[in-house]
Design an enzyme around this catalytic site. Structure first.
Site, PDB file in Angstrom:
ATOM      1  N   TYR A 297       0.842  -1.192   0.000  1.00 16.72           N
ATOM      2  CA  TYR A 297       0.000   0.000   0.000  1.00 16.72           C
ATOM      3  C   TYR A 297       0.880   1.246   0.000  1.00 16.72           C
ATOM      4  CZ  TYR A 297      -3.886  -3.109   1.338  1.00 16.72           C
ATOM      5  OH  TYR A 297      -4.828  -4.107   1.379  1.00 16.72           O
ATOM      6  N   SER A 298       0.841   1.949  -1.123  1.00 19.40           N
ATOM      7  CA  SER A 298       1.689   3.131  -1.339  1.00 19.40           C
ATOM      8  C   SER A 298       3.156   2.806  -1.108  1.00 19.40           C
ATOM      9  CB  SER A 298       1.250   4.300  -0.446  1.00 19.40           C
ATOM     10  OG  SER A 298      -0.065   4.683  -0.742  1.00 19.40           O
TER      11      SER A 298
END
Length: 324
Positions: free
Chosen positions: A55-56
């Site tokens: 995630y990111s």
């Protein structure tokens, strides 16, 4: 609207029956905005938080770690989950479920999270290029080293999950205790085998995307809504969300029932997922603190059989999605 704590399947740990998913952190919410969401979640009684290394590209884990240090009363009151599998760079060994990537992945996640251990370490997908034996042995060693307390899995075929569970049992390895699968009113293929398997084996089910990435809340571009996430969410297209008339018919029925009950469409869609006895804790994303309050109204919604039938009636079998 009170949060309840439930056993994680047949195991002793207790988790809130709503889990805060943090995929938005570092993507659609800044650190400051994410902190407000985390703070609100803790105020509401949520103790279960889900993130992932991908995630990111690690930013979500960093934000979650900082937020928990700033806002959580004690580390041992939090159930923290993260995941491994997806690419974390361009190198050939920076992905998958090899022993190398799992061992390096858990250390990198712990560093970003600023903690000595995670409560739940989840394989984000099934790795067709690595043997099951290598994967489950490496995961067992992560648990033995005290870097994770429990193991979980995510979207895959039921036969794959059952085979790994059997291998873990035969070898005396730490078992998977949870399944995080794609499940909502417009995607119910998991009812055929996976949910039944999990219920029989005492595996917790923590569905992702219970409102179909916003579609059941009426917030997708195909429904006339213009949001940054909706217009940049390529994965929703890969899942085929909103691609059929059936999807739109179900979404319309969600609107009708939500208006009749005086609740939001999102809360209604979550309530339907929660009504399944196989489900332990659906994963709820939020881009604003007030979204959590709206989502938790699902806990007060009790669906009678007639209403459930009305919501479910249009559903038709569809291709399996979410495994990639």
């Amino acid at each position: 609207m009170a949060i309840e704590n439930k056993r994680l399947g047949k195991h002793g740990v207790l988790v809130s029956n709503i889990c805060l998913g943090t995929m938005n952190f570092g993507w659609h919410t800044t650190q400051k905005e994410s902190f407000k969401i985390m703070d609100r979640a803790l105020e509401l009684g949520i103790n279960f938080f889900d993130t992932a290394d991908v995630y990111s590209q690690g930013v979500s884990e960093e934000i979650v770690g900082r937020a928990l240090r700033d806002f959580a009363p004690r580390r041992d009151e939090i159930v923290l989950a993260t995941k491994v599998y997806n690419p974390m760079g361009k190198g050939p060994n920076l992905k998958g479920l090899s022993r190398k990537h799992i061992m390096e992945g858990i250390d990198a996640s712990l560093k970003r999270l600023g903690t000595d251990y995670v409560d739940l370490y989840i394989i984000h997908r099934f790795d067709y290029e690595t043997s099951m034996e290598e994967t489950i042995e490496a995961l067992n060693d992560v648990v033995k080293a005290g870097k994770a307390l429990y193991l979980g899995a995510s979207s895959m075929w039921a036969w794959q999950f059952q085979k790994m569970l059997t291998m873990q049992r035969e070898r005396g390895y730490a078992p998977f205790v949870s399944m995080q699968d794609y499940y909502n009113l417009i995607y119910r293929e998991e009812e055929r085998e996976m949910l039944t398997l999990c219920k029989a084996q005492g595996i917790a089910v923590t569905p992702w995307s219970p409102i179909a990435r916003g579609f059941l809340a009426g917030s997708m571009p195909s429904q006339g809504k213009r949001t940054v996430r909706g217009e940049t969410d390529e994965y929703a297209k890969l899942l085929g969300i909103g691609a059929s008339d059936v999807d739109h018919e179900i979404a319309e029925r969600v609107r009708v029932v939500a208006e009749r009950l005086g609740v939001s469409r999102a809360a209604l869609a979550i309530a339907w997922v929660l009504a399944n006895p196989a489900v332990t804790s659906p994963i709820i994303g939020a881009s604003k603190p007030h979204h959590l309050g709206e989502a938790l109204k699902a806990l007060d919604i009790k669906l009678d059989e007639e209403t459930k039938k009305y919501l479910e009636e249009p559903y038709r079998p569809r291709p399996v999605a979410g495994f990639a």
